[in-house]
Design a protein around this motif. Structure first.
Motif, short mmCIF file in Angstrom:
data_model
loop_
_atom_site.label_atom_id
_atom_site.label_comp_id
_atom_site.label_asym_id
_atom_site.label_seq_id
_atom_site.Cartn_x
_atom_site.Cartn_y
_atom_site.Cartn_z
N HIS A 79 0.97 -1.01 -0.11
CA HIS A 79 -0.03 0.05 0.02
C HIS A 79 0.85 0.94 0.04
CE1 HIS A 79 -2.65 -3.11 1.57
NE2 HIS A 79 -3.66 -2.33 0.99
N VAL A 80 0.82 2.13 -1.00
CA VAL A 80 1.71 3.10 -1.14
C VAL A 80 1.62 4.14 -0.04
CG1 VAL A 80 2.19 5.28 -2.46
CG2 VAL A 80 1.65 3.25 -3.59
N ILE A 81 0.28 4.53 0.22
CA ILE A 81 -0.16 5.01 1.72
C ILE A 81 -0.52 4.05 2.48
CG2 ILE A 81 -1.53 6.90 2.74
CD1 ILE A 81 -1.96 8.10 -0.09
N PRO A 82 -0.19 3.82 3.90
CA PRO A 82 -0.56 2.86 4.75
C PRO A 82 -2.07 3.11 5.16
CG PRO A 82 1.68 3.85 5.46
CD PRO A 82 1.05 4.60 4.12
N HIS A 83 -2.61 1.98 4.98
CA HIS A 83 -4.09 2.04 5.20
C HIS A 83 -4.59 2.23 6.71
CE1 HIS A 83 -4.60 -2.17 6.58
NE2 HIS A 83 -3.50 -2.22 5.54
N ARG A 84 -3.84 1.68 7.47
CA ARG A 84 -4.08 1.63 9.11
C ARG A 84 -5.61 1.38 9.31
NH1 ARG A 84 -0.17 0.41 10.24
NH2 ARG A 84 1.64 1.44 9.25
N GLY A 85 -6.12 0.35 8.67
CA GLY A 85 -7.52 -0.11 8.84
C GLY A 85 -8.84 0.67 8.30
N ARG A 87 -10.61 0.71 5.12
CA ARG A 87 -11.07 -0.43 4.41
C ARG A 87 -11.12 0.33 2.85
NH1 ARG A 87 -9.56 -4.65 6.20
NH2 ARG A 87 -10.73 -5.69 4.49
N GLU A 88 -11.50 1.38 2.85
CA GLU A 88 -11.48 2.06 1.21
C GLU A 88 -10.11 2.06 0.52
OE1 GLU A 88 -13.80 5.72 0.98
OE2 GLU A 88 -15.40 4.89 1.98
N LEU A 89 -9.22 2.76 1.50
CA LEU A 89 -7.90 2.77 1.18
C LEU A 89 -7.14 1.47 1.15
CD1 LEU A 89 -5.81 5.21 0.64
CD2 LEU A 89 -5.22 4.95 3.09
N PHE A 90 -7.72 0.31 1.82
CA PHE A 90 -7.05 -0.98 1.61
C PHE A 90 -7.33 -1.53 0.40
CE2 PHE A 90 -7.10 -5.47 2.39
CZ PHE A 90 -6.22 -5.84 3.15
N TRP A 91 -8.35 -1.34 -0.12
CA TRP A 91 -8.95 -2.02 -1.48
C TRP A 91 -8.78 -0.91 -2.50
CZ3 TRP A 91 -9.01 -7.01 -1.50
CH2 TRP A 91 -9.32 -7.84 -0.57
N ASP A 92 -8.40 0.13 -2.31
CA ASP A 92 -8.21 0.90 -3.57
C ASP A 92 -6.98 0.81 -4.36
OD1 ASP A 92 -7.88 3.30 -5.26
OD2 ASP A 92 -7.17 4.23 -3.69
#
Length: 174
Positions: A79-85, A87-92
């Motif tokens: 993950h380029v930007i750490p998602h830290r939980g 969910r939207e950023l995790f699956w982007d």
């Protein structure tokens, strides 16, 4: 047999000693719960394994190595930007990049591990913890430092020094 000595708490600027094998003191344990949770509870489940495998097939080379002119097989989806939980950023998928294990470990240990503590209105005064890449925090300082080495202080630094001197002179008289 002698007992192993206690070790300092791993939280930044905490000097409390904790029993060997523990990372954090009782005060800071709640701030670092993500480190203790299992990978599947953080979202790295079977669905992630399928998606990351498909991403690696579509992007087989390490992005960092490729930018340096080397061609290395990618084995990790980062993950380029750490998602830290989040969910939207995790699956982007726009936030994903393929890396080799070596580059992923280097990125994680240099950029993703630095924590920035800040207050956020949505938390109603609670401390919000977010990771900030080390390079993002330091790049303006590096730029100013390199300008100083080339000869000449950047104008913004000059103004800050002048303001500091004015404040010191005024406070000395009062």
């Amino acid at each position: 047999m002698p007992k192993r000595p206690n070790t300092p708490c791993k939280h930044p600027n905490c000097s409390r000693l904790v029993a060997y094998g523990n990372k954090y003191c009782d005060e800071h344990k709640p701030l670092h719960t993500d480190e203790v949770r299992s990978a599947s509870s953080r979202g790295y489940n079977r669905q992630w394994q399928k998606a990351s495998k498909a991403f690696l097939q579509a992007h087989p080379l390490c992005e960092i190595c490729k930018s340096k002119g080397r061609y290395t097989k990618a084995t990790v989806v980062d993950h380029v930007i750490p998602h830290r939980g989040n969910r939207e950023l995790f699956w982007d998928r726009g936030n994903w990049q393929s890396l080799c294990k070596s580059c992923h470990d280097t990125k994680t240990m240099t950029e993703d591990r630095y924590i920035k503590y800040s207050y956020d209105d949505t938390y109603r005064g609670a401390v919000k913890i977010s990771k900030v890449p080390k390079t993002a925090d330091r790049s303006p300082l590096k730029r100013e430092f390199s300008q100083n080495l080339r000869g000449g202080i950047p104008q913004s630094t000059e103004l800050n020094i002048q303001e500091l001197l004015k404040t010191l002179i005024i406070s000395a008289f009062f």
